[in-house]
Design a protein around this motif. Structure first.
Motif, PDB file in Angstrom:
ATOM      1  N   TRP A 139      -4.774   8.065  20.046  1.00 29.54           N
ATOM      2  CA  TRP A 139      -4.446   7.716  18.582  1.00 29.54           C
ATOM      3  C   TRP A 139      -5.376   6.805  17.878  1.00 29.54           C
ATOM      4  CZ3 TRP A 139      -0.522   9.266  15.478  1.00 29.54           C
ATOM      5  CH2 TRP A 139       0.608  10.284  15.859  1.00 29.54           C
ATOM      6  N   VAL A 140      -5.620   7.048  16.814  1.00 30.24           N
ATOM      7  CA  VAL A 140      -6.254   6.143  15.702  1.00 30.24           C
ATOM      8  C   VAL A 140      -5.361   5.530  14.830  1.00 30.24           C
ATOM      9  CG1 VAL A 140      -8.167   5.704  14.192  1.00 30.24           C
ATOM     10  CG2 VAL A 140      -8.448   7.438  16.008  1.00 30.24           C
ATOM     11  N   VAL A 141      -5.416   4.144  14.648  1.00 28.89           N
ATOM     12  CA  VAL A 141      -4.412   3.422  13.812  1.00 28.89           C
ATOM     13  C   VAL A 141      -5.235   2.575  12.702  1.00 28.89           C
ATOM     14  CG1 VAL A 141      -2.802   1.548  13.540  1.00 28.89           C
ATOM     15  CG2 VAL A 141      -2.740   3.112  15.563  1.00 28.89           C
ATOM     16  N   LEU A 142      -5.120   3.052  11.459  1.00 31.48           N
ATOM     17  CA  LEU A 142      -5.682   2.210  10.244  1.00 31.48           C
ATOM     18  C   LEU A 142      -4.805   1.654   9.456  1.00 31.48           C
ATOM     19  CD1 LEU A 142      -8.583   2.258   8.794  1.00 31.48           C
ATOM     20  CD2 LEU A 142      -7.738   4.070   7.266  1.00 31.48           C
ATOM     21  N   GLY A 143      -5.227   0.255   9.218  1.00 31.75           N
ATOM     22  CA  GLY A 143      -4.129  -0.534   8.392  1.00 31.75           C
ATOM     23  C   GLY A 143      -3.266  -1.271   9.241  1.00 31.75           C
TER      24      GLY A 143
ATOM     25  N   CYS B 145      -2.796   7.321  12.599  1.00 32.68           N
ATOM     26  CA  CYS B 145      -1.633   6.897  11.905  1.00 32.68           C
ATOM     27  C   CYS B 145      -2.074   5.692  10.923  1.00 32.68           C
ATOM     28  CB  CYS B 145      -0.762   5.910  13.125  1.00 32.68           C
ATOM     29  SG  CYS B 145       0.680   5.265  12.477  1.00 32.68           S
ATOM     30  N   LEU B 146      -1.593   5.990   9.745  1.00 36.04           N
ATOM     31  CA  LEU B 146      -1.936   5.080   8.645  1.00 36.04           C
ATOM     32  C   LEU B 146      -0.728   3.958   8.468  1.00 36.04           C
ATOM     33  CD1 LEU B 146      -3.902   4.120   6.235  1.00 36.04           C
ATOM     34  CD2 LEU B 146      -2.699   5.797   5.013  1.00 36.04           C
ATOM     35  N   THR B 147      -1.096   2.648   8.441  1.00 40.23           N
ATOM     36  CA  THR B 147       0.000   1.671   8.322  1.00 40.23           C
ATOM     37  C   THR B 147      -0.175   1.085   6.893  1.00 40.23           C
ATOM     38  OG1 THR B 147      -0.139   1.078  10.760  1.00 40.23           O
ATOM     39  CG2 THR B 147       1.276  -0.341   9.377  1.00 40.23           C
ATOM     40  N   LEU B 148       1.049   1.034   6.189  1.00 40.94           N
ATOM     41  CA  LEU B 148       0.562   0.499   4.586  1.00 40.94           C
ATOM     42  C   LEU B 148       0.952  -0.903   4.667  1.00 40.94           C
ATOM     43  CD1 LEU B 148       2.246   3.423   2.549  1.00 40.94           C
ATOM     44  CD2 LEU B 148      -0.378   2.893   3.199  1.00 40.94           C
ATOM     45  N   ASN B 149       0.571  -1.490   3.802  1.00 39.38           N
ATOM     46  CA  ASN B 149       0.859  -2.814   3.569  1.00 39.38           C
ATOM     47  C   ASN B 149       2.157  -3.402   3.115  1.00 39.38           C
ATOM     48  OD1 ASN B 149      -1.674  -3.232   4.234  1.00 39.38           O
ATOM     49  ND2 ASN B 149      -2.591  -4.052   2.059  1.00 39.38           N
ATOM     50  N   LEU B 150       2.506  -4.530   3.267  1.00 45.06           N
ATOM     51  CA  LEU B 150       3.643  -5.090   2.523  1.00 45.06           C
ATOM     52  C   LEU B 150       3.356  -5.779   1.358  1.00 45.06           C
ATOM     53  CD1 LEU B 150       5.278  -6.823   5.969  1.00 45.06           C
ATOM     54  CD2 LEU B 150       5.827  -4.579   4.773  1.00 45.06           C
ATOM     55  N   PHE B 151       4.241  -5.998   0.489  1.00 48.82           N
ATOM     56  CA  PHE B 151       4.163  -6.598  -0.692  1.00 48.82           C
ATOM     57  C   PHE B 151       4.624  -7.939  -1.131  1.00 48.82           C
ATOM     58  CE2 PHE B 151       2.816  -2.355  -0.877  1.00 48.82           C
ATOM     59  CZ  PHE B 151       1.401  -2.457  -1.386  1.00 48.82           C
ATOM     60  N   PRO B 152       4.505  -9.078  -1.775  1.00 45.83           N
ATOM     61  CA  PRO B 152       2.997  -8.731  -2.530  1.00 45.83           C
ATOM     62  C   PRO B 152       1.811  -8.889  -1.689  1.00 45.83           C
ATOM     63  CG  PRO B 152       3.968 -11.150  -2.667  1.00 45.83           C
ATOM     64  CD  PRO B 152       5.127 -10.296  -1.890  1.00 45.83           C
TER      65      PRO B 152
END
Length: 323
Positions: free
Chosen positions: A193-197, A226-233
Motif C-alpha cells: 500500500w501507498v498512503v498519501l496525506g 490510499c489518499l487521506t483527506l485533511n480535517l478542517f479548518p
C-alpha cells in the motif's frame, strides 16, 4: 542498511510535518513494515538555518517522522523527547531542535543521508524507516492569486508560500527532476500500500507527485493507493480550501494518478454527491470514517485513523455513505 522483516502490510507513507506524523502514528499500530518518505523543501526555522548554513537536507520533517515511529518503551519515549527538544537561549542555538543537530551530525560523519536516518531509527527503536523524498534539498515555487483581484504572483520558498495571502493556483519544484534515493524506489516496488496525506496540501502532499522518478515508480508499482483527506479548518498554504478543492488540485497536478481508497471524515465533506464523483474520477471508493479526535479540534485520532486504514487495506469499506 536493510529494513528488518516484520508483521503487517508493507506500507509507504508520503508526506511531511504534522500530517505525516498523524498517519505514521496510526499505521504503526497495524504494521511495522513502514517506510516514510518525507518532503525536503523546508526553508524556515531550525531546518532552514541548518539547510542554509550546512548545505544539507532540511532535517525537521525527517525528525518528526522518526519521532512518530519511535519504540513505545521508556527508552524510545525518552529519545523521542530528546529529538523533539528545542533549546531556548538568547544566542544562535535558540529554537534549534536537538534531533535536527543529531541528524546533521550523523550526515557529516557518515556522508550519507539514508544511513544517518537509519542510525537514528535504530537509536529510537523505530517501527519502520524514514527516507528523504529527494537526495538534494528542493524549493517550492507557487503561483498565488492575490485576494481581491485576479493578479497571479510567483512566490518562492516553502516558508514564503506558507505565509503568502491568497489562493494557491499551482506549485512547482526546483530542481524539477531531483535525484531520488534508490531505497525510496525500492520501497515503492515492494509496497502493498501507498498512503498519501493528510498534511499541508501544497507543501507536504503534492510535492511528492511532482518528482518524475517517484511518479514513474508509482505507475509501475503493484501497490494499492490510499489518499487521506485533511480535517478542517486547515492551516498553511491553501487554508480555507475545502476537501473538494484539494481533490481538484490533486487532479490538476497529477492528472493520471489513480487511488483505490479515499479516507475522509464526514465532518469535512460538504457535498457528498460531489465527493463520490470526484473519488470515482480517481478510480477509487470513498471511505467515510470519523477519524477526528473527540474534542472536535482539527487533529486526527491515531486509533480511529488506524481503524480506517485497516478497513481500507482489508477491503471492509462498509457504509461509504448515500449515493
Amino acid at each position: 542498511m536493510e529494513r528488518s522483516s516484520g508483521s503487517g502490510p508493507a506500507v509507504v507513507a508520503f508526506g511531511g510535518g504534522h500530517g505525516l506524523s498523524a498517519s505514521l502514528s496510526a499505521l504503526r499500530l497495524m504494521s511495522d513494515r513502514l517506510t516514510a518518505v518525507v518532503t525536503v523543501a523546508d526553508d524556515g526555522g531550525s531546518s532552514g538555518r541548518l539547510r542554509e548554513e550546512m548545505d544539507v537536507l532540511p532535517p525537521g520533517d525527517l525528525r518528526m517522522a522518526l519521532s512518530a515511529l519511535c519504540d513505545d518503551s521508556e527508552w524510545g519515549r525518552l529519545w523521542r523527547d530528546v529529538m523533539q527538544h528545542r533549546f531556548h537561549s538568547e544566542g544562535s542555538m535558540n529554537q534549534h531542535a536537538v534531533g535536527n543537530l543529531l541528524i546533521v551530525a550523523l550526515w557529516e560523519l557518515l556522508g550519507d543521508p539514508v544511513s544517518g536516518l537509519d542510525w537514528i531509527g535504530r537509536l529510537l527503536g523505530a517501527r519502520g524507516r524514514v527516507l528523504p523524498m529527494a537526495s538534494v534539498p528542493v524549493a517550492i515555487e507557487a503561483d498565488i492569486r492575490s485576494p481581491g483581484d485576479d493578479a497571479v504572483h510567483v512566490v518562492r520558498g516553502q516558508s514564503a508560500v506558507a505565509a503568502a495571502p491568497g489562493e494557491v493556483c499551482h506549485v512547482r519544484l526546483t530542481p524539477a527532476d531531483p535525484p531520488v534515493p534508490a531505497d525510496v524506489l525500492a520501497a515503492l516496488d515492494a509496497a502493498d500500500w501507498v498512503v498519501l496525506g493528510p498534511g499541508s496540501w501544497f507543501t507536504s502532499v503534492l510535492p511528492h507527485l511532482l518528482v518524475p522518478s517517484i511518479v514513474d515508480a508509482l505507475r509501475r508499482s503493484s501497490a494499492r493507493r490510499c489518499l487521506t483527506l485533511n480535517l478542517f479548518p486547515d492551516s498553511g498554504p491553501g487554508a480555507g480550501m475545502t476537501c473538494h478543492q484539494h481533490l481538484d488540485a490533486l487532479a490538476e497536478h497529477a492528472p493520471d494518478l489513480r487511488f483505490d481508497v479515499v479516507v475522509a471524515d464526514p465532518s469535512a465533506v460538504e457535498d457528498l454527491d460531489r465527493m463520490h464523483a470526484q473519488v470515482e474520477a480517481l478510480g477509487g471508493q470513498l471511505l467515510l470514517r470519523q477519524v477526528r479526535v473527540g474534542d472536535g479540534t482539527a487533529r486526527h485520532d491515531a486509533l480511529r485513523l488506524a481503524a480506517a486504514f485497516r478497513d481500507a487495506f482489508e477491503g471492509t469499506l462498509g457504509d461509504v455513505g448515500p449515493r
